[in-house]
Design a protein around this motif. Structure first.
Motif, short mmCIF file in Angstrom:
data_model
loop_
_atom_site.label_atom_id
_atom_site.label_comp_id
_atom_site.label_asym_id
_atom_site.label_seq_id
_atom_site.Cartn_x
_atom_site.Cartn_y
_atom_site.Cartn_z
N UNK A 51 0.82 -1.22 0.00
CA UNK A 51 0.00 0.00 0.00
C UNK A 51 0.85 1.27 0.00
N UNK A 52 2.16 1.12 0.25
CA UNK A 52 3.05 2.28 0.35
C UNK A 52 3.33 2.69 1.79
N UNK A 53 2.59 2.13 2.74
CA UNK A 53 2.80 2.44 4.15
C UNK A 53 4.12 1.82 4.62
N UNK A 54 4.95 2.60 5.30
CA UNK A 54 6.18 2.06 5.87
C UNK A 54 5.89 1.55 7.27
N UNK A 55 6.38 0.37 7.55
CA UNK A 55 6.11 -0.33 8.81
C UNK A 55 7.43 -0.74 9.42
N UNK A 56 7.69 -0.27 10.63
CA UNK A 56 8.94 -0.58 11.33
C UNK A 56 8.59 -1.17 12.69
N UNK A 57 8.63 -2.49 12.80
CA UNK A 57 8.25 -3.16 14.04
C UNK A 57 9.38 -3.19 15.07
N UNK A 58 10.57 -2.72 14.71
CA UNK A 58 11.68 -2.74 15.66
C UNK A 58 12.26 -1.36 15.94
N UNK A 59 11.57 -0.32 15.54
CA UNK A 59 12.08 1.04 15.71
C UNK A 59 12.36 1.36 17.18
N UNK A 60 11.58 0.79 18.10
CA UNK A 60 11.75 1.12 19.51
C UNK A 60 13.07 0.64 20.10
N UNK A 61 13.82 -0.14 19.33
CA UNK A 61 15.13 -0.58 19.83
C UNK A 61 16.09 0.58 20.03
N UNK A 62 15.86 1.69 19.33
CA UNK A 62 16.77 2.83 19.38
C UNK A 62 16.40 3.73 20.55
N UNK A 63 17.01 3.47 21.68
CA UNK A 63 16.69 4.18 22.92
C UNK A 63 17.80 5.10 23.38
N UNK A 64 18.86 5.22 22.59
CA UNK A 64 20.01 6.03 23.01
C UNK A 64 20.16 7.29 22.14
N UNK A 65 19.12 7.63 21.39
CA UNK A 65 19.20 8.81 20.55
C UNK A 65 19.69 8.55 19.14
N UNK A 66 19.73 7.29 18.72
CA UNK A 66 20.15 6.97 17.36
C UNK A 66 19.16 7.55 16.35
N UNK A 67 19.67 7.86 15.17
CA UNK A 67 18.82 8.28 14.07
C UNK A 67 19.07 7.35 12.89
N UNK A 68 18.06 7.20 12.06
CA UNK A 68 18.17 6.37 10.86
C UNK A 68 18.05 7.29 9.66
N UNK A 69 19.05 7.23 8.77
CA UNK A 69 19.09 8.11 7.61
C UNK A 69 19.36 7.30 6.35
N UNK A 70 19.33 7.98 5.23
CA UNK A 70 19.70 7.40 3.92
C UNK A 70 18.88 6.16 3.59
N UNK A 71 17.58 6.23 3.81
CA UNK A 71 16.72 5.09 3.52
C UNK A 71 16.68 4.79 2.03
N UNK A 72 16.68 3.51 1.74
CA UNK A 72 16.57 3.08 0.34
C UNK A 72 15.93 1.70 0.29
N UNK A 73 15.33 1.40 -0.84
CA UNK A 73 14.74 0.07 -1.07
C UNK A 73 15.88 -0.87 -1.43
N UNK A 74 15.84 -2.06 -0.87
CA UNK A 74 16.83 -3.08 -1.24
C UNK A 74 16.11 -4.32 -1.74
#
Length: 132
Positions: free
Chosen positions: A77-100
């Motif tokens: 549908x185009x919706x992005x789903x991240x079931x593990x995003x809550x693992x980042x509890x120390x202020x990490x950021x995720x950048x440079x997203x791409x389809x693989x």
């Protein structure tokens, strides 16, 4: 055909994550209070098994330094789903997203952990669709 429910899949994954399914790169920092830690790649593959769509990959940064990669899903549908995003509890950021592209056949890395997590999810939900 089994009607797949995202909530049920999410619950099954969350009770199945453990130190033995954590990425070896992250295992030293895995703890039960943050079970999603190091589970993103194989979790995204199982979501892809059930719902299809795209696999997404981004770079994880902390304090301006790259600390690995993060996987999640883009559903058909185009919706992005991240079931593990809550693992980042120390202020990490995720950048440079791409389809693989999903690796064909057995994964060159983390195949045993993927099969173990998949088997645990099957214990909770019943059979899953075969990997794409």
């Amino acid at each position: 055909m089994t009607p797949w429910n995202l909530l049920d899949l999410d619950k099954a994954l969350r009770v199945s994550w453990a130190a033995d399914t954590c990425s070896p790169d992250d295992q030293a920092d895995w703890e039960p209070s943050n079970p999603a830690w190091g589970q993103c790649d194989i979790t995204a593959l199982i979501v892809n098994d059930v719902f299809g769509g795209d696999l997404m990959l981004g770079e994880v940064h902390l304090d301006g330094t790259q600390h690995g990669f993060h996987w999640w899903n883009r559903l058909p549908s185009g919706v992005e789903l991240d079931l593990t995003l809550e693992q980042f509890q120390r202020g990490q950021t995720v950048t440079a997203a791409r389809v693989i592209e999903r690796p064909p056949g057995p994964l060159p890395r983390r195949w045993e952990e993927y099969l173990l997590l998949r088997a645990r999810v099957i214990e909770h939900l019943g059979s899953l669709p075969e990997p794409v």
